[in-house]
Scaffold this motif. Structure first.
Motif, PDB file in Angstrom:
ATOM      1  N   ARG A  12       0.831  -1.200   0.000  1.00  0.00           N
ATOM      2  CA  ARG A  12       0.000   0.000   0.000  1.00  0.00           C
ATOM      3  C   ARG A  12       0.863   1.245   0.000  1.00  0.00           C
ATOM      4  NH1 ARG A  12      -4.751  -1.395   4.191  1.00  0.00           N
ATOM      5  NH2 ARG A  12      -5.571  -3.111   3.000  1.00  0.00           N
ATOM      6  N   SER A  13       1.955   1.162   0.751  1.00  0.00           N
ATOM      7  CA  SER A  13       2.760   2.371   0.812  1.00  0.00           C
ATOM      8  C   SER A  13       3.448   2.607  -0.531  1.00  0.00           C
ATOM      9  CB  SER A  13       3.756   2.282   1.959  1.00  0.00           C
ATOM     10  OG  SER A  13       5.011   1.948   1.472  1.00  0.00           O
ATOM     11  N   SER A  16       0.980   3.867  -3.184  1.00  0.00           N
ATOM     12  CA  SER A  16       0.249   5.060  -2.784  1.00  0.00           C
ATOM     13  C   SER A  16       0.147   6.056  -3.934  1.00  0.00           C
ATOM     14  CB  SER A  16       0.974   5.714  -1.613  1.00  0.00           C
ATOM     15  OG  SER A  16       0.423   6.978  -1.390  1.00  0.00           O
ATOM     16  N   GLU A 206      -7.846   5.571  -0.183  1.00  0.00           N
ATOM     17  CA  GLU A 206      -6.861   6.617  -0.512  1.00  0.00           C
ATOM     18  C   GLU A 206      -7.226   7.947   0.128  1.00  0.00           C
ATOM     19  OE1 GLU A 206      -3.984   6.036  -1.663  1.00  0.00           O
ATOM     20  OE2 GLU A 206      -4.483   3.937  -2.039  1.00  0.00           O
ATOM     21  N   ARG A 209      -6.038   7.760   3.604  1.00  0.00           N
ATOM     22  CA  ARG A 209      -4.578   7.879   3.592  1.00  0.00           C
ATOM     23  C   ARG A 209      -4.159   9.349   3.450  1.00  0.00           C
ATOM     24  NH1 ARG A 209      -1.631   3.713   2.387  1.00  0.00           N
ATOM     25  NH2 ARG A 209      -3.125   2.725   1.000  1.00  0.00           N
ATOM     26  N   SER A 210      -4.823  10.068   2.558  1.00  0.00           N
ATOM     27  CA  SER A 210      -4.426  11.465   2.362  1.00  0.00           C
ATOM     28  C   SER A 210      -4.824  12.315   3.572  1.00  0.00           C
ATOM     29  CB  SER A 210      -5.012  12.021   1.068  1.00  0.00           C
ATOM     30  OG  SER A 210      -6.408  12.042   1.150  1.00  0.00           O
ATOM     31  N   TRP A 212      -4.817  11.229   6.700  1.00  0.00           N
ATOM     32  CA  TRP A 212      -3.815  10.940   7.747  1.00  0.00           C
ATOM     33  C   TRP A 212      -2.502  11.654   7.422  1.00  0.00           C
ATOM     34  CZ3 TRP A 212      -3.483  10.128  12.524  1.00  0.00           C
ATOM     35  CH2 TRP A 212      -2.390   9.501  13.137  1.00  0.00           C
ATOM     36  N   HIS A 220       1.774   7.863   6.087  1.00  0.00           N
ATOM     37  CA  HIS A 220       0.594   7.371   5.384  1.00  0.00           C
ATOM     38  C   HIS A 220       0.500   5.853   5.421  1.00  0.00           C
ATOM     39  CE1 HIS A 220       3.880   7.709   2.498  1.00  0.00           C
ATOM     40  NE2 HIS A 220       3.373   6.615   1.957  1.00  0.00           N
TER      41      HIS A 220
END
Ligand SMILES: [Zn+2]
Ligand SMILES: [Zn+2]
Length: 341
Positions: A12-13, A16, A206, A209-210, A212, A220
């Motif tokens: 995931r990282s 991203s 996503e 994630r953005s 955070w 992230h």
């Protein structure tokens, strides 16, 4: 790093959409989260032995940093026990003394159980009353040279900011948070936030994630998974409370640092769930549904029938070493169908 969860964290990282960010250093993708998710296959006597060794290790460290009172309390904690048993099952254990020290493995078990008894009925009631889905969210942050306290404050402050954002309010109706502390191999603190979030509706991962990233500035990496069974989900997050994964690798400096964290909160509720808990009376609800034999056995006494086999219960006074041998005896005796907690 072979398990699916840590792989998920890494991929995931790397995938991203926030490709302008530098790839975090490899130590950042710590696999500690995964390790603690692995099943516990130890027997009860092995777990009891580990707790005894951990306590002795902590007591020795306490002596080294000139905390003789703490050393003494740790050695006395759970050293004499009143055990209600049928001879094959243990219905209840009452310790002579509890040290209440945050790192004590016996006391943190008790604390976890208390948290479960307190919050599980509230969670079940909340889920009955609201159209929400429970999810387990793990938020992580970049490693920085800082104290344990600073690391905890940094992630908690970021979470407070996250909760103020309209995104969070739109998708989450509250939940619980708990802190997990680990250290990476370079000695940098790695603090996670485990959240049981009551999700109102699906959202794009996503986007989370953005969000955070926006509140932390540099982080992230996280994990999100649905919770199928709320009892198991809660059990999983409360075990992180106050329990670094391997206390037996602790040195004197680690212990000193933990003593300095005395007033740091490790578990809490947020959002509408927090308000719900304030007005919630567990006595109206299914406390016993926690299914913990010890809590069910609160009213049992000598002469009552064992809840597992109906044989009469009797009281045994044991030291912690004797309890260990008692467990071993149960585990090795035929027919071997002994209930484990
Ligand atoms: Zn204790
Ligand atoms: Zn029994």
């Amino acid at each position: 790093m072979n398990s699916p969860l840590s792989t998920a964290l890494i991929s995931r990282s790397q995938n991203s959409s926030l490709s302008t960010l530098e790839t975090p250093p490899r130590t950042y993708l710590d696999n500690r989260v995964t390790k603690s998710h692995r099943g516990n296959k130890q027997t009860r006597s092995q777990r009891a032995r580990t707790r005894l060794q951990t306590k002795e290790h902590l007591a020795t460290l306490a002596g080294e940093i000139h905390e003789p009172e703490l050393a003494d309390k740790l050695r006395r904690c759970h050293s004499r026990l009143s055990v209600l048993t049928c001879g094959r099952h243990i219905a209840r254990i009452i310790p002579n003394f509890t040290c209440e020290f945050r790192l004590c493995p016996d006391c943190s078990r008790r604390r976890s159980r208390k948290l479960q008894n307190k919050y599980l009925p509230a969670m079940r009631a909340f889920l009955r009353n609201h159209r929400v889905t429970p999810v387990h969210l793990v938020l992580t942050q970049t490693h920085q040279p800082e104290t344990r306290k600073q690391s905890a404050k940094r992630i908690k402050d970021a979470f407070t900011k996250l909760q103020r954002r309209s995104f969070w309010k739109e998708f989450f109706k509250g939940g619980t948070w708990s802190l997990e502390y680990t250290k990476d191999k370079n000695g940098l603190h790695h603090t996670h936030l485990h959240i049981i979030g009551f999700r109102r509706k699906f959202f794009d991962i996503e986007l989370l994630r953005s969000e955070w990233l926006a509140v932390t500035g540099d982080s992230h990496v996280f994990n999100l998974k649905p919770i199928q069974d709320i009892a198991a989900g809660l059990c999983e997050v409360v075990k992180y409370v106050s329990k670094p994964l391997d206390i037996r690798k602790f040195g004197a400096a680690d212990l000193k640092e933990f003593i300095g964290l005395k007033n740091m909160r490790m578990f809490g509720t947020f959002g509408e769930f927090r308000d719900f808990c304030k007005g919630f009376d567990p006595s109206d609800n299914d406390v016993a549904a926690v299914g913990d034999l010890e809590s069910l056995a609160r009213d049992l006494a000598e002469g009552c029938a064992c809840p597992k086999c109906a044989a009469p219960l009797f009281d045994l006074r044991l030291s912690s070493d004797e309890l260990l041998r008692f467990y071993e005896g149960i585990e090795s005796s035929p027919p071997g169908k002994v209930g484990t907690s």
